[in-house]
Motif scaffolding. Structure first.
Motif, PDB file in Angstrom:
ATOM      1  N   TRP A 167       0.825  -1.256  -0.094  1.00 21.72           N
ATOM      2  CA  TRP A 167      -0.121  -0.059  -0.069  1.00 21.72           C
ATOM      3  C   TRP A 167       0.963   1.292  -0.064  1.00 21.72           C
ATOM      4  N   ASN A 168       1.719   1.381   0.926  1.00 20.62           N
ATOM      5  CA  ASN A 168       2.743   2.394   0.885  1.00 20.62           C
ATOM      6  C   ASN A 168       3.435   2.520  -0.395  1.00 20.62           C
ATOM      7  N   LEU A 169       3.889   1.675  -0.922  1.00 20.98           N
ATOM      8  CA  LEU A 169       4.571   1.687  -2.191  1.00 20.98           C
ATOM      9  C   LEU A 169       3.814   2.410  -3.385  1.00 20.98           C
ATOM     10  N   LEU A 170       2.580   2.121  -3.276  1.00 23.03           N
ATOM     11  CA  LEU A 170       1.514   2.504  -4.237  1.00 23.03           C
ATOM     12  C   LEU A 170       1.103   4.152  -3.788  1.00 23.03           C
ATOM     13  N   PHE A 171       0.754   4.136  -2.834  1.00 25.17           N
ATOM     14  CA  PHE A 171       0.055   5.232  -2.337  1.00 25.17           C
ATOM     15  C   PHE A 171       0.825   6.426  -1.476  1.00 25.17           C
ATOM     16  N   PHE A 172       1.962   5.922  -0.686  1.00 29.65           N
ATOM     17  CA  PHE A 172       2.561   6.909   0.156  1.00 29.65           C
ATOM     18  C   PHE A 172       3.500   7.783  -0.492  1.00 29.65           C
ATOM     19  N   ASP A 173       3.114   8.955  -0.522  1.00 30.87           N
ATOM     20  CA  ASP A 173       3.993  10.116  -1.114  1.00 30.87           C
ATOM     21  C   ASP A 173       4.751  10.916   0.032  1.00 30.87           C
ATOM     22  N   LYS A 174       6.125  10.563   0.022  1.00 29.31           N
ATOM     23  CA  LYS A 174       6.995  10.981   0.959  1.00 29.31           C
ATOM     24  C   LYS A 174       7.231  12.328   0.964  1.00 29.31           C
ATOM     25  N   LYS A 175       7.299  13.140  -0.213  1.00 31.08           N
ATOM     26  CA  LYS A 175       7.712  14.215  -0.652  1.00 31.08           C
ATOM     27  C   LYS A 175       7.413  15.184   0.349  1.00 31.08           C
ATOM     28  N   PRO A 176       8.490  15.990   0.747  1.00 26.44           N
ATOM     29  CA  PRO A 176       8.301  17.104   1.950  1.00 26.44           C
ATOM     30  C   PRO A 176       7.343  18.102   1.469  1.00 26.44           C
ATOM     31  N   PHE A 177       6.994  18.826   2.475  1.00 30.47           N
ATOM     32  CA  PHE A 177       6.210  20.068   2.097  1.00 30.47           C
ATOM     33  C   PHE A 177       7.216  21.054   1.471  1.00 30.47           C
ATOM     34  N   THR A 178       6.593  21.813   0.116  1.00 27.12           N
ATOM     35  CA  THR A 178       7.434  22.697  -0.500  1.00 27.12           C
ATOM     36  C   THR A 178       6.521  23.897  -0.836  1.00 27.12           C
ATOM     37  N   PRO A 179       6.955  25.049  -0.148  1.00 29.13           N
ATOM     38  CA  PRO A 179       6.189  26.231  -0.136  1.00 29.13           C
ATOM     39  C   PRO A 179       5.998  26.411  -1.717  1.00 29.13           C
ATOM     40  N   ASP A 180       5.090  27.187  -2.235  1.00 32.47           N
ATOM     41  CA  ASP A 180       5.006  27.505  -3.737  1.00 32.47           C
ATOM     42  C   ASP A 180       5.115  28.996  -3.787  1.00 32.47           C
ATOM     43  N   SER A 181       6.378  29.040  -4.333  1.00 37.40           N
ATOM     44  CA  SER A 181       6.817  30.807  -4.297  1.00 37.40           C
ATOM     45  C   SER A 181       5.996  31.493  -4.959  1.00 37.40           C
ATOM     46  N   THR A 182       5.194  30.998  -5.874  1.00 32.48           N
ATOM     47  CA  THR A 182       4.111  32.099  -6.535  1.00 32.48           C
ATOM     48  C   THR A 182       3.065  32.425  -5.752  1.00 32.48           C
ATOM     49  N   LYS A 183       2.875  31.797  -4.456  1.00 32.56           N
ATOM     50  CA  LYS A 183       1.861  32.227  -3.808  1.00 32.56           C
ATOM     51  C   LYS A 183       2.284  33.021  -2.383  1.00 32.56           C
ATOM     52  N   SER A 184       1.264  33.679  -1.834  1.00 32.34           N
ATOM     53  CA  SER A 184       1.808  34.450  -0.412  1.00 32.34           C
ATOM     54  C   SER A 184       2.017  33.688   0.696  1.00 32.34           C
ATOM     55  N   ALA A 185       2.682  34.069   1.508  1.00 32.85           N
ATOM     56  CA  ALA A 185       3.132  33.501   2.776  1.00 32.85           C
ATOM     57  C   ALA A 185       2.142  33.132   3.433  1.00 32.85           C
ATOM     58  N   ALA A 186       0.872  33.809   3.521  1.00 38.29           N
ATOM     59  CA  ALA A 186      -0.522  33.301   4.151  1.00 38.29           C
ATOM     60  C   ALA A 186      -0.839  32.121   3.474  1.00 38.29           C
ATOM     61  N   VAL A 187      -0.986  31.955   2.192  1.00 42.97           N
ATOM     62  CA  VAL A 187      -1.540  30.765   1.260  1.00 42.97           C
ATOM     63  C   VAL A 187      -0.586  29.784   1.627  1.00 42.97           C
ATOM     64  N   ASN A 188       0.557  29.829   1.559  1.00 45.28           N
ATOM     65  CA  ASN A 188       1.306  28.653   1.923  1.00 45.28           C
ATOM     66  C   ASN A 188       1.289  28.127   3.456  1.00 45.28           C
ATOM     67  N   ARG A 189       1.372  29.008   4.302  1.00 43.83           N
ATOM     68  CA  ARG A 189       1.036  28.666   5.848  1.00 43.83           C
ATOM     69  C   ARG A 189      -0.366  27.873   5.728  1.00 43.83           C
ATOM     70  N   GLY A 190      -1.153  28.284   5.023  1.00 43.99           N
ATOM     71  CA  GLY A 190      -2.767  27.884   4.926  1.00 43.99           C
ATOM     72  C   GLY A 190      -2.652  26.451   4.478  1.00 43.99           C
ATOM     73  N   ALA A 191      -1.883  26.262   3.456  1.00 44.51           N
ATOM     74  CA  ALA A 191      -1.309  24.878   2.854  1.00 44.51           C
ATOM     75  C   ALA A 191      -0.838  23.976   3.708  1.00 44.51           C
ATOM     76  N   TYR A 192      -0.008  24.487   4.539  1.00 43.17           N
ATOM     77  CA  TYR A 192       0.668  23.575   5.517  1.00 43.17           C
ATOM     78  C   TYR A 192      -0.464  23.237   6.485  1.00 43.17           C
ATOM     79  N   LEU A 193      -1.084  23.963   7.075  1.00 39.30           N
ATOM     80  CA  LEU A 193      -2.279  23.745   7.998  1.00 39.30           C
ATOM     81  C   LEU A 193      -3.371  22.955   7.542  1.00 39.30           C
TER      82      LEU A 193
END
Ligand code: HEC
Ligand code: HEC
Ligand code: HEC
Length: 424
Positions: A167-193
């Motif tokens: 299951w993990n091999l198929l569906f576990f996306d381990k990529k770390p959270f990466t802020p989107d530089s095209t978006k505001s700091a608030a939107v990136n904080r919102g995405a993390y939350l």
């Protein structure tokens, strides 16, 4: 394999019985007692992260001690019971190292091997290193509770944890959270939350058959007799007509000028979102408002001459208008408006059936302590009367949605064990 919506059934069932609201009060008390001058801000921040991630909602049995586990989550394969994560050395995680904690929370490896994805490690994997460290600092201050939990009562072959490797091999996306530089700091904080801590999508995103999120992110789905509505930006079923302020107010108080929460969302608001800082609530709102606009097919409302509509209107006047007023506008901050209401426009009438049959009480939050209530109608209305009145509110007052059938009401009645007691 593991379908979160099935897991949530019992999680939510238990929450609604009220055990968790009490637990959160205790959580605050414990945290205050555990304040240690030398421990610094790591613990305090960790406590905030635990609330934002709602760990207590799953790791507390109904009426049980916070974090002591023992809540049964019902899966299609059998029962998974949540673990004791208090600092008890023998039955909790008191003898664990930080590395073990991190392996469980972010990588799904527990004391007995791979964890079932009922534990949201698939979201928590994107938590930052310093947040996991603070969370651990806080968890170590949670008072020990001796309670042995046997997590896994699944029958063979589902009890083979090594199957989860696949299951993990198929569906576990381990990529770390990466802020989107095209978006505001608030939107990136919102995405993390939203994506990492609060995992809002666990209820609002439809699941595929194998229990991982489908690509219809936040488009709404049903779970245990409720419908978690569309949160995308469209005016009919989604949050298109809500301002950022409306989202913020709803998550802080449980109500706003459009609606009031009723079911599972009340637990999320009471346990978690009402405790977030204003800046974090603004960030969540900014995140949802920044989602791309989405168009949905808007059905034509049924004509007033339709037989169900005529019957439903008569029912509405007699049973509902005293509170909701004849034009459905309601009473500000007490009785939600039914006009242009995206939750009423949802294709699935599940939440409406639940509210009509069982009644509902609004959330009692710090910001809105009085929480109004609506009585249930299961005892006094026939299936066809409930179907008509729902069809009527779904096709008047600027709403448009498919008709509700008496058979839908009968099905919901059975599932909710909501019998009619007065026949006339
Ligand atoms: C949606 C429900 C849910 C939420 C939210 C949740 N957990 Fe869990 N957690 C579980 C379940 C279920 C298990 C047991 C899974 C199993 O047995 O495979 C578990 C297992 C664990 C374990 C492994 C314990 C052991 O003995 O192996 C740890 C540690 C843990 N959770 C910590 C946390 C923390 C910290 C949070 C909040 C950041 C959290 N959990 C939030 C459901 C949840
Ligand atoms: C445990 C499942 C669950 C989680 C987690 C959850 N929701 Fe909900 N949400 C629901 C359900 C079910 C409803 C509708 C019925 C109700 O009031 O409970 C709802 C209603 C809402 C509504 C009202 C929409 C409308 O049209 O009336 C908003 C907005 C919302 N949720 C946002 C969020 C956000 C933001 C998060 C994450 C912070 C979140 N939800 C997490 C289950 C959930
Ligand atoms: C005694 C007053 C009262 C009566 C009678 C009443 N309601 Fe309500 N209704 C409320 C309150 C209060 C709420 C909000 C409860 C909450 O906060 O969860 C509500 C909520 C609702 C909602 C959810 C709205 C939303 O935005 O989530 C619907 C739909 C609804 N009522 C329909 C009806 C219908 C249809 C009838 C008649 C069959 C009816 N109500 C009768 C007081 C009432």
């Amino acid at each position: 394999m593991i379908m979160a919506r099935f897991l949530l059934r019992n999680t939510l069932g238990a929450c609604v019985r009220g055990g968790v609201a009490l637990s959160v009060a205790a959580l605050f008390a414990n945290a205050a007692q555990a304040q240690d001058a030398s421990a610094g801000t790591g613990i305090e921040h960790g406590r905030y992260l635990a609330i934002a991630s709602d760990c207590v909602a799953c790791h507390t049995a109904s009426g049980g001690k916070p974090f002591a586990g023992g809540l049964d989550l019902n899966t299609p394969f059998g029962i998974i019971t949540t673990s004791n994560i208090t600092s008890d050395k023998a039955t909790g995680i008191g003898s664990w190292t930080f590395q073990q904690f991190d392996a469980a929370v972010r990588h799904g490896k527990g004391a007995n091997g791979n964890l079932y994805p009922a534990m949201p490690y698939t979201s928590y994997v994107k938590m930052t290193d310093s947040d996991v460290a603070d969370l651990w600092a806080y968890m170590r201050t949670v008072p020990p509770v001796s309670q042995k939990v046997v997590e896994n009562k699944l029958p063979f072959p589902y009890n083979i944890r090594s199957a989860l490797v696949a299951w993990n091999l198929l569906f576990f996306d381990k990529k770390p959270f990466t802020p989107d530089s095209t978006k505001s700091a608030a939107v990136n904080r919102g995405a993390y939350l939203v994506e990492v801590l609060e995992h809002c999508g666990i209820c609002h995103t439809p699941k595929s058959i194998l229990g991982h999120d489908s690509s219809a992110t936040y488009q709404g789905t049903s779970l245990q007799g409720w419908h978690a509505p569309d949160l995308t930006n469209n005016d009919h079923t989604g949050l298109g007509t809500w301002s950022a302020k409306d989202i913020e107010t709803y998550l802080r108080s449980g109500t706003n000028r459009h609606t009031a929460s009723s079911g599972p969302m009340t637990e999320v608001i009471v346990n978690s979102t009402q405790h977030l800082t204003d800046a974090d609530l603004q960030a969540i709102a900014a995140y949802f408002k920044a989602l791309p606009a989405r168009t949905v097919d808007v059905p034509r409302p049924l004509p007033a001459t339709n037989a169900q509509m005529a019957a439903g209107k008569r029912e509405f006047v007699v049973q509902c208008s005293a509170c909701h007023t004849s034009n459905g506008l309601g009473v500000a901050n007490m009785i939600p408006t039914l006009q242009s209401n995206p939750a009423i426009n949802a294709k699935s009438p599940d939440s409406l059936l639940n509210i009509l049959l069982m009644g509902t009480s609004g959330p009692a939050t710090v910001a809105n302590p009085t929480g109004a209530a609506m009585p249930g109608f299961a005892w006094k209305l026939h299936d066809d009367q409930i179907a008509s009145v729902l069809t009527y509110i779904r096709n008047s007052q600027d709403n448009a949605a498919p008709a509700v059938l008496a058979a839908d009401v009968a099905k919901a009645r059975k599932a909710l064990n909501a019998q009619q007691t007065v026949w006339h």
